[in-house]
Design a protein around this motif. Structure first.
Motif, PDB file in Angstrom:
ATOM      1  N   HIS A 108       0.831  -1.210   0.000  1.00  0.00           N
ATOM      2  CA  HIS A 108       0.000   0.000   0.000  1.00  0.00           C
ATOM      3  C   HIS A 108       0.868   1.265   0.000  1.00  0.00           C
ATOM      4  O   HIS A 108       0.478   2.290  -0.568  1.00  0.00           O
ATOM      5  N   LEU A 109       2.049   1.174   0.604  1.00  0.00           N
ATOM      6  CA  LEU A 109       2.979   2.309   0.537  1.00  0.00           C
ATOM      7  C   LEU A 109       3.404   2.551  -0.908  1.00  0.00           C
ATOM      8  O   LEU A 109       3.468   3.703  -1.365  1.00  0.00           O
ATOM      9  N   VAL A 110       3.705   1.482  -1.626  1.00  0.00           N
ATOM     10  CA  VAL A 110       4.084   1.610  -3.034  1.00  0.00           C
ATOM     11  C   VAL A 110       2.951   2.228  -3.839  1.00  0.00           C
ATOM     12  O   VAL A 110       3.176   3.090  -4.708  1.00  0.00           O
ATOM     13  N   ARG A 111       1.729   1.810  -3.559  1.00  0.00           N
ATOM     14  CA  ARG A 111       0.577   2.369  -4.268  1.00  0.00           C
ATOM     15  C   ARG A 111       0.495   3.883  -4.057  1.00  0.00           C
ATOM     16  O   ARG A 111       0.282   4.653  -4.998  1.00  0.00           O
ATOM     17  N   GLY A 112       0.688   4.331  -2.819  1.00  0.00           N
ATOM     18  CA  GLY A 112       0.687   5.758  -2.546  1.00  0.00           C
ATOM     19  C   GLY A 112       1.866   6.478  -3.178  1.00  0.00           C
ATOM     20  O   GLY A 112       1.733   7.599  -3.685  1.00  0.00           O
ATOM     21  N   LEU A 113       3.032   5.830  -3.176  1.00  0.00           N
ATOM     22  CA  LEU A 113       4.227   6.433  -3.764  1.00  0.00           C
ATOM     23  C   LEU A 113       4.046   6.644  -5.266  1.00  0.00           C
ATOM     24  O   LEU A 113       4.383   7.708  -5.803  1.00  0.00           O
TER      25      LEU A 113
END
Length: 306
Positions: A108-113
């Motif tokens: 989910h961090l990657v999705r936000g990034l």
């Protein structure tokens, strides 16, 4: 840092703007409010070898140990804010501890990034998330061998409950129960781990050692990259404690401990909750290797007459 400036003949007044790249109290501010240019320089122009973020996973569902909806939102928001701090073309490497809660946080961090970089019109060289054993939670050794403490407890909860009132309880079960009784009663089991000699739990010094091994490996592979390492609160506290000299208390979900590795990789600045400490990066080859057999002898001095 002030003494270092003074001893090198530089102006102490410059420290405030060049070194204190404030770690804000908010647990979801990866860039700490500094500009992208400031984040890549420290000590008045010294480039960083790597900018390292040790990040705690998102909020966890107590039933299945996965992320809650709030935990998903925390991870996604952290990724958005991280994208705001990245320079165009910067490489970002993401690694996690391998547990469900850290791998979901990474996704989910990657999705936000990615979404944040698209909105800002920046290109980010993203290295896809992957598990890395060096950043695993501290391990507990039960009858099945070393494993994540939470997983060991989930497997043996029934055994611990059945044998809680019996005599002759094995030491590993006694220590497991002691740890989780602290957790259930609202105490701080991580503080106990950092201060008590559990015989079936990986020592905090060994956790700090392997985390530095992992940071060194990633730094050699990805020089100049921003390293985002998603782990657990215990290893983060041990890592910060080794640098700061005291236990800085439990991090919030998606809060981070930051390590700015300076050029040359011999020095680093560790920051956590507005406390900064410059340290020497440990050389793993020069650290002692501990074992259960006492073999150490004091060095023999050469005879002065020879």
């Amino acid at each position: 840092l002030y003494l270092r400036r003074y001893r090198t003949g530089r102006r102490v007044a410059a420290v405030g703007s060049e070194v204190r790249l404030g770690d804000a109290a908010s647990p979801t501010r990866p860039g700490d409010g500094e500009t992208a240019r400031a984040s890549s320089f420290v000590h008045g122009g010294t480039q960083l070898a790597n900018d390292v973020y040790l990040v705690r996973h998102g909020e966890v569902d107590p039933v299945d140990a996965g992320l809650t909806e709030q935990g998903v939102h925390q991870a996604y928001t952290y990724g958005l804010q991280l994208a705001d701090q990245c320079r165009n073309g910067e490489r970002v490497v993401i690694r996690h501890a391998g547990t469900d809660r850290t791998s979901q946080t990474a996704d989910h961090l990657v999705r936000g990034l990615v979404d944040g970089a698209d909105r800002a019109g920046r290109e980010i060289g993203l290295v896809e998330p992957a598990p890395m054993a060096e950043f695993a939670n501290f391990r507990f050794v039960g009858p099945d061998g070393p494993d994540d403490l939470t997983e060991v407890f989930r497997r043996h909860y029934a055994t611990a409950t059945e044998r809680a009132a019996t005599d002759g309880q094995p030491l590993w079960l006694l220590e497991l129960d002691r740890f989780w009784q602290l957790q259930i009663s609202g105490g701080d089991p991580i503080a106990a781990w950092l201060s008590l000699p559990f015989l079936h739990v990986e020592p905090s010094s060994m956790v700090v050692r392997r985390m530095w091994v992992g940071i060194g490996r990633l730094g050699d592979t990805y020089p100049g990259a921003r390293l985002v390492l998603i782990t657990h609160s215990g290893p983060m506290r041990a890592f910060a404690m080794a640098a700061l000299g005291y236990d800085p208390s439990e991090p919030y979900n998606l809060e981070h401990v930051r390590a700015r590795i300076l050029r040359g990789r011999t020095d680093a600045i560790i920051s956590y909750r507005n406390r900064y400490q410059e340290i020497c990066v440990p050389s793993i080859a020069d650290l002692p290797v501990w074992n259960t057999v006492e073999t150490w002898q004091p060095p023999q001095r050469e005879d002065a007459s020879t």
